[in-house]
Design a protein around this motif. Structure first.
Motif, mmCIF file in Angstrom:
data_model
loop_
_atom_site.group_PDB
_atom_site.id
_atom_site.type_symbol
_atom_site.label_atom_id
_atom_site.label_comp_id
_atom_site.label_asym_id
_atom_site.label_seq_id
_atom_site.Cartn_x
_atom_site.Cartn_y
_atom_site.Cartn_z
ATOM 1 N N SER A 90 14.216 -0.667 -65.088
ATOM 2 C CA SER A 90 14.797 -1.749 -64.848
ATOM 3 C C SER A 90 13.952 -3.079 -64.878
ATOM 4 O O SER A 90 14.304 -4.255 -64.758
ATOM 5 C CB SER A 90 15.578 -1.842 -63.451
ATOM 6 N N SER A 91 12.643 -2.695 -65.047
ATOM 7 C CA SER A 91 11.573 -3.792 -65.276
ATOM 8 C C SER A 91 10.779 -4.043 -66.411
ATOM 9 O O SER A 91 10.358 -5.055 -66.614
ATOM 10 C CB SER A 91 10.522 -3.430 -64.039
ATOM 11 N N GLU A 146 15.028 -9.055 -67.237
ATOM 12 C CA GLU A 146 15.753 -9.888 -66.314
ATOM 13 C C GLU A 146 16.144 -9.253 -64.958
ATOM 14 O O GLU A 146 16.134 -9.846 -63.966
ATOM 15 C CB GLU A 146 16.933 -10.424 -66.988
ATOM 16 N N THR A 147 16.278 -7.923 -65.127
ATOM 17 C CA THR A 147 16.589 -7.053 -63.881
ATOM 18 C C THR A 147 15.388 -6.824 -63.132
ATOM 19 O O THR A 147 15.728 -5.947 -62.034
ATOM 20 C CB THR A 147 17.443 -5.728 -64.384
#
Length: 381
Positions: A90-91, A146-147
């Motif tokens: 997620s990064s 973005e997450t």
């Protein structure tokens, strides 16, 4: 206009109390992404993940240490490693040259660090590592998705020498394109351009600003408590300058490892300092030089609270100094913004008696109450 300002003040106080149980001013260090590139062909990317990052309230979580890890069963350990995988998914994305962004396949392991917790136990982090393709690739960069729940720190070594340009990436941002040593002709990659240091300084200055505004709620309230005593520029500047000097000293000392104080002491004292300054505004309304002594002492403690943002990044000494200066400049910019916004907010109150009755006392009471609540919560928690 005055009625609107009064309502706004109490709305802010109410919101602070409503969300106070889940807010801490000093988030855990961000995700450091280490690139290791040599002329002999070594091309590795490593990520150090603090398992506290998986919690909703990381600052309230204890460190993962060797004794704690030894007590975990295989399933619990695998779950932590899985959470590390999910965090990276997620990064982070990387790319070589101008190719498509992608996330390489990382291996995950538990690794000891040089840091100790409050009980002097070695802290364990999750180390993710992977080898990236070097053939025909001359540049490497990363992107914070973005997450991403944390900011990414883009730091690299070329031929064993730390690169002097470091980026702090917020969600959605890309790093600069790092030029890699060419395998064919064994050329060194330039590492001494002056813009490297400027880029690093500006990157950490922005991070320092964000650590105060909007993330540093207890720091904001302490500065607001300073502001509320007097709107006159001389005492205001004396107090802010004293606070700046104090937390600059301990921020620097803690970052380079000269002093270390457990967060179980630092965080309650920071919360208590908020209450003390706010109560002083109520019971000792006149500015006095002893106020500077109190602010200086508490400023030393606040500096220790910020130290975690830099102390665990293992930066080159030259880069560390540049990063420290930039981060501190950002912190100062953040607190000056708090003072300016506060001054603008209370500007309509020209009558000092009305200002004290309707703004200083109610707001100081709210800040003091929150400081006391935080102090108790952090001692018991």
């Amino acid at each position: 206009m005055r009625t609107f300002c009064i309502r706004l003040v109490f709305l802010v106080i109410g919101a602070i109390f409503l969300f106070s149980s889940s807010i801490y001013a000093h988030p855990i260090p961000d995700l450091p992404i280490f690139g290791l590139f040599d002329q002999n062909g070594t091309s590795q990317v490593q990520v150090e993940i603090d398992p506290r990052a998986f919690a909703d309230d990381p600052e309230a979580e204890p460190f993962l240490t060797i004794p704690v890890l030894d007590e975990l069963n295989t399933s619990s350990r695998q779950n932590l490693l899985k959470q590390g995988l999910e965090l990276l998914e997620s990064s982070l994305q990387i790319r070589m040259n101008d190719q498509e962004w992608y996330l390489p396949s990382f291996a995950y392991e538990f690794a000891e660090t040089i840091n100790k917790d409050e009980n002097n136990d070695t802290i364990i982090k999750i180390r993710a590592f992977t080898t990236v393709e070097r053939e025909n690739n001359t540049t490497y960069q990363i992107r914070a998705m973005e997450t991403a729940p944390l900011d990414l720190i883009f730091t690299n070594q070329i031929n064993g020498v730390p690169h002097r340009r470091v980026n702090v990436l917020f969600p959605g941002e890309e790093s600069f394109a790092l030029r890699l040593p060419t395998l064919a002709n064994q050329r060194d990659v330039p590492n001494s351009e002056s813009h490297h240091s400027l880029s690093t300084l500006l990157s950490f200055a922005r991070q320092g600003f964000i650590h105060v505004l909007p993330l540093g709620l207890d720091h904001i309230l302490f500065v607001l408590g300073i502001f509320l005593l007097s709107r006159k520029w001389k005492p205001l500047l004396l107090q802010v300058t004293t606070f700046t000097l104090a937390h600059t000293i301990t921020l620097g000392m803690a970052t380079v490892g000269w002093v270390s104080v457990p967060s179980s002491i630092v965080e309650p004292v920071i919360a208590g300092s908020i209450a003390v300054v706010a109560l002083e505004n109520i019971f000792f309304p006149k500015y006095h030089s002893r106020r500077l002594v109190i602010i200086f002492v508490f400023g030393l403690i606040h500096g220790l609270g910020f130290a975690g943002a830099l102390s665990e990044l293992s930066l080159d000494p030259t880069v560390l100094i540049t990063s420290l200066i930039g981060f501190n400049l950002g912190v100062e910019g953040g607190q000056l913004a708090v003072v300016l916004l506060s001054w603008v907010g209370v500007f309509p109150f020209r009558d000092e008696k009305a200002y004290r009755k309707r703004i200083v006392i109610p707001l100081s009471l709210g800040i003091a109450g929150l400081g006391i609540f935080w102090t108790i919560e952090r001692i018991l928690g």
